[in-house]
Design a protein around this motif. Structure first.
Motif, short mmCIF file in Angstrom:
data_model
loop_
_atom_site.label_atom_id
_atom_site.label_comp_id
_atom_site.label_asym_id
_atom_site.label_seq_id
_atom_site.Cartn_x
_atom_site.Cartn_y
_atom_site.Cartn_z
N ILE A 1 0.87 -1.17 0.00
CA ILE A 1 0.00 0.00 0.00
C ILE A 1 0.91 1.22 0.00
CG2 ILE A 1 -1.79 1.26 1.25
CD1 ILE A 1 -2.53 -1.39 2.63
N SER A 2 0.78 2.07 -1.00
CA SER A 2 1.64 3.25 -1.07
C SER A 2 0.86 4.43 -1.64
CB SER A 2 2.87 2.97 -1.95
OG SER A 2 2.54 3.08 -3.32
N PRO A 3 1.37 5.64 -1.49
CA PRO A 3 0.69 6.80 -2.08
C PRO A 3 0.63 6.74 -3.60
CG PRO A 3 2.23 7.51 -0.38
CD PRO A 3 2.50 6.04 -0.62
N GLU A 4 1.55 5.98 -4.20
CA GLU A 4 1.60 5.91 -5.67
C GLU A 4 0.73 4.80 -6.26
OE1 GLU A 4 4.48 5.82 -3.77
OE2 GLU A 4 4.72 8.00 -3.91
N GLY A 5 0.31 3.84 -5.44
CA GLY A 5 -0.48 2.73 -5.96
C GLY A 5 -0.56 1.57 -4.99
N LEU A 6 -1.16 0.49 -5.45
CA LEU A 6 -1.37 -0.71 -4.64
C LEU A 6 -0.90 -1.93 -5.42
CD1 LEU A 6 -5.05 0.06 -3.59
CD2 LEU A 6 -2.98 0.65 -2.30
N ARG A 7 -0.42 -2.94 -4.70
CA ARG A 7 0.05 -4.16 -5.39
C ARG A 7 -0.25 -5.40 -4.56
NH1 ARG A 7 6.04 -4.40 -7.62
NH2 ARG A 7 4.98 -3.46 -9.42
N LEU A 8 -0.67 -6.44 -5.27
CA LEU A 8 -0.75 -7.79 -4.72
C LEU A 8 0.24 -8.66 -5.47
CD1 LEU A 8 -4.62 -8.39 -4.55
CD2 LEU A 8 -3.08 -8.03 -2.61
N VAL A 9 0.97 -9.50 -4.75
CA VAL A 9 1.81 -10.52 -5.36
C VAL A 9 1.20 -11.87 -5.01
CG1 VAL A 9 4.10 -11.54 -5.52
CG2 VAL A 9 3.86 -9.07 -5.22
N TRP A 10 0.91 -12.67 -6.03
CA TRP A 10 0.11 -13.88 -5.89
C TRP A 10 0.87 -15.07 -6.46
CZ3 TRP A 10 -4.26 -14.04 -3.21
CH2 TRP A 10 -5.16 -15.11 -3.38
N LEU A 11 0.78 -16.20 -5.77
CA LEU A 11 1.41 -17.42 -6.27
C LEU A 11 0.56 -17.99 -7.40
CD1 LEU A 11 3.56 -19.61 -6.11
CD2 LEU A 11 2.19 -20.74 -4.35
N ALA A 12 1.01 -17.80 -8.62
CA ALA A 12 0.25 -18.27 -9.77
C ALA A 12 0.50 -19.75 -10.05
CB ALA A 12 0.62 -17.46 -11.02
N GLU A 13 1.72 -20.22 -9.74
CA GLU A 13 2.05 -21.61 -10.06
C GLU A 13 3.35 -22.00 -9.35
OE1 GLU A 13 3.04 -24.32 -14.06
OE2 GLU A 13 2.32 -22.26 -14.26
N GLU A 14 3.48 -23.27 -9.04
CA GLU A 14 4.75 -23.84 -8.59
C GLU A 14 5.19 -24.90 -9.59
OE1 GLU A 14 5.30 -23.61 -3.83
OE2 GLU A 14 3.92 -25.14 -4.54
N ALA A 15 6.49 -25.10 -9.70
CA ALA A 15 7.01 -26.12 -10.60
C ALA A 15 6.53 -27.50 -10.16
CB ALA A 15 8.54 -26.07 -10.61
N ASP A 16 6.36 -28.39 -11.12
CA ASP A 16 5.98 -29.75 -10.82
C ASP A 16 7.05 -30.41 -9.95
OD1 ASP A 16 6.28 -32.83 -11.79
OD2 ASP A 16 4.16 -32.24 -11.76
N ARG A 17 6.65 -30.89 -8.78
CA ARG A 17 7.63 -31.42 -7.82
C ARG A 17 8.43 -32.59 -8.37
NH1 ARG A 17 8.53 -31.17 -2.45
NH2 ARG A 17 6.75 -29.76 -2.19
N THR A 18 7.75 -33.54 -9.01
CA THR A 18 8.45 -34.73 -9.52
C THR A 18 9.46 -34.36 -10.59
OG1 THR A 18 6.53 -36.12 -9.03
CG2 THR A 18 8.15 -36.97 -10.61
N ARG A 19 9.05 -33.54 -11.56
CA ARG A 19 9.97 -33.17 -12.64
C ARG A 19 11.12 -32.33 -12.11
NH1 ARG A 19 5.39 -31.56 -15.66
NH2 ARG A 19 6.21 -29.43 -15.67
N TYR A 20 10.83 -31.49 -11.12
CA TYR A 20 11.89 -30.63 -10.61
C TYR A 20 12.91 -31.44 -9.81
CZ TYR A 20 14.37 -26.94 -8.20
OH TYR A 20 15.36 -26.12 -7.71
N LEU A 21 12.43 -32.35 -8.95
CA LEU A 21 13.36 -33.13 -8.14
C LEU A 21 14.17 -34.11 -8.98
CD1 LEU A 21 11.15 -33.89 -4.99
CD2 LEU A 21 12.95 -32.16 -5.24
N ALA A 22 13.55 -34.65 -10.02
CA ALA A 22 14.24 -35.65 -10.84
C ALA A 22 15.13 -35.02 -11.91
CB ALA A 22 13.22 -36.58 -11.50
N PHE A 23 14.63 -33.95 -12.54
CA PHE A 23 15.33 -33.41 -13.71
C PHE A 23 15.68 -31.93 -13.59
CE2 PHE A 23 12.27 -36.68 -15.20
CZ PHE A 23 13.19 -37.66 -15.56
N ARG A 24 15.34 -31.32 -12.43
CA ARG A 24 15.51 -29.88 -12.26
C ARG A 24 14.77 -29.10 -13.35
NH1 ARG A 24 16.20 -30.86 -7.76
NH2 ARG A 24 17.84 -30.16 -6.38
N ASP A 25 13.62 -29.62 -13.73
CA ASP A 25 12.77 -28.97 -14.72
C ASP A 25 11.87 -27.96 -13.99
OD1 ASP A 25 11.02 -28.14 -16.65
OD2 ASP A 25 10.30 -30.13 -17.19
N ALA A 26 12.14 -26.66 -14.19
CA ALA A 26 11.40 -25.62 -13.50
C ALA A 26 10.49 -24.85 -14.45
CB ALA A 26 12.36 -24.66 -12.81
N GLU A 27 10.12 -25.44 -15.55
CA GLU A 27 9.28 -24.74 -16.51
C GLU A 27 7.88 -24.51 -15.95
OE1 GLU A 27 8.23 -22.63 -19.78
OE2 GLU A 27 10.21 -23.27 -19.11
#
Length: 219
Positions: free
Chosen positions: A164-190
Motif C-alpha cells: 500500500i503506497s501513495p503511488e499505488g497498490l500491489r498484490l503478489v500472488w502465487l500463480a504456479e509452482e514447478a511440478d515437484r516430480t519433474r523438478y526433483l528428478a530433472f531440475r525442470d522448473a518450466e
C-alpha cells in the motif's frame, strides 16, 4: 573407424541442439500467451514480452489503470520454483506512507523492494503468523485494522505480498509452482504453460479496487 564414430557423435550432438532450440522456442511462444485469456478484461490493453519470455500487460479495468507482470523465481532455497503474478493498481491513493506486508519472507524475493523500506513494524494481532511488515513512515501508515480486513479476504496460502503506497497498490500472488516430480528428478522448473484465467485474476483486481475505495474513507 574413429572418423565414423566422431561423425556420429557430432551428428547426435547437432540433433540434440536442434531439438533443444525447438523446445526453447516452443516454451517462449507458450509463455508469451500467458495473458491471452485475460487481456479482454481491459480497455486499451497493451502487451509487451519481457526478457523472461513472459508478457507484461497494462490497461484499464473499471476505469482504473492496472499493470500485470509475471516473475519466475527459481532461486528460493529449499522451495519449489514459483511463478509470481504481480497485480498493480497504478494510480495515486489516499495512503500517506508505504506499507509492505510480506508473507513467508525469505529475504530473496526478486519481485519486491521490501528490504529497502527503513522500518520493521511489529506484527499486529490477527495478522498471519509468518509475515513481516515494513514501512518508510510507520507513524503515517494505514491502520492495521483496515489492512487486516483486506488480508482476511484473500487466500493467505497464495498471497505473498500486499503493498500500500501513495503511488499505488500491489498484490503478489502465487500463480504456479514447478511440478515437484519433474523438478526433483530433472531440475525442470518450466512454468506458465497454462494461461492465466479471469477466474483467478478478477478477484485480485476487485480486491485492489475495494482497498483503494476504503483508503479514500480514511480521515
Amino acid at each position: 573407424m574413429k572418423l565414423l564414430i566422431w561423425a556420429l557423435v557430432i551428428a547426435i550432438g547437432c540433433g540434440i541442439a536442434v531439438r533443444l532450440r525447438g523446445q526453447s522456442a516452443k516454451r517462449l511462444a507458450v509463455r508469451g500467451q500467458y495473458f491471452s485469456a485475460v487481456a479482454g478484461l481491459f480497455d486499451g490493453a497493451v502487451v509487451a514480452v519481457v526478457p523472461t519470455g513472459f508478457p507484461r500487460l497494462s490497461g484499464r479495468y473499471q476505469g482504473a489503470l492496472f499493470d500485470l507482470q509475471v516473475v519466475p523465481d527459481t532461486l528460493t532455497y529449499r522451495k519449489l520454483p514459483a511463478l509470481w503474478l504481480l497485480v498493480t493498481l497504478v494510480e495515486p491513493t489516499a495512503a500517506r506512507a508505504t506499507l509492505d506486508v510480506m508473507l513467508r519472507p525469505r529475504g530473496v524475493e526478486p519481485f519486491s523492494n521490501f528490504r529497502d523500506l527503513a522500518v520493521q513494524i511489529a506484527t499486529p494481532p490477527g495478522f498471519p503468523e509468518d509475515c513481516a511488515i515494513r514501512s518508510d513512515k510507520p507513524e503515517a501508515a494505514v491502520p492495521a485494522e483496515l489492512v487486516l480486513t483486506h488480508l482476511e479476504r484473500l487466500d493467505a496460502g497464495l498471497l505473498k505480498e500486499l503493498v500500500i503506497s501513495p503511488e499505488g497498490l500491489r498484490l503478489v500472488w502465487l500463480a504456479e509452482e514447478a511440478d515437484r516430480t519433474r523438478y526433483l528428478a530433472f531440475r525442470d522448473a518450466e512454468m506458465g504453460g497454462v494461461a492465466l484465467t479471469p477466474a483467478v485474476l478478477e478477484p485480485l483486481l476487485a480486491a485492489l479496487l475495494s482497498l483503494r475505495d476504503d483508503l479514500r474513507e480514511l480521515p
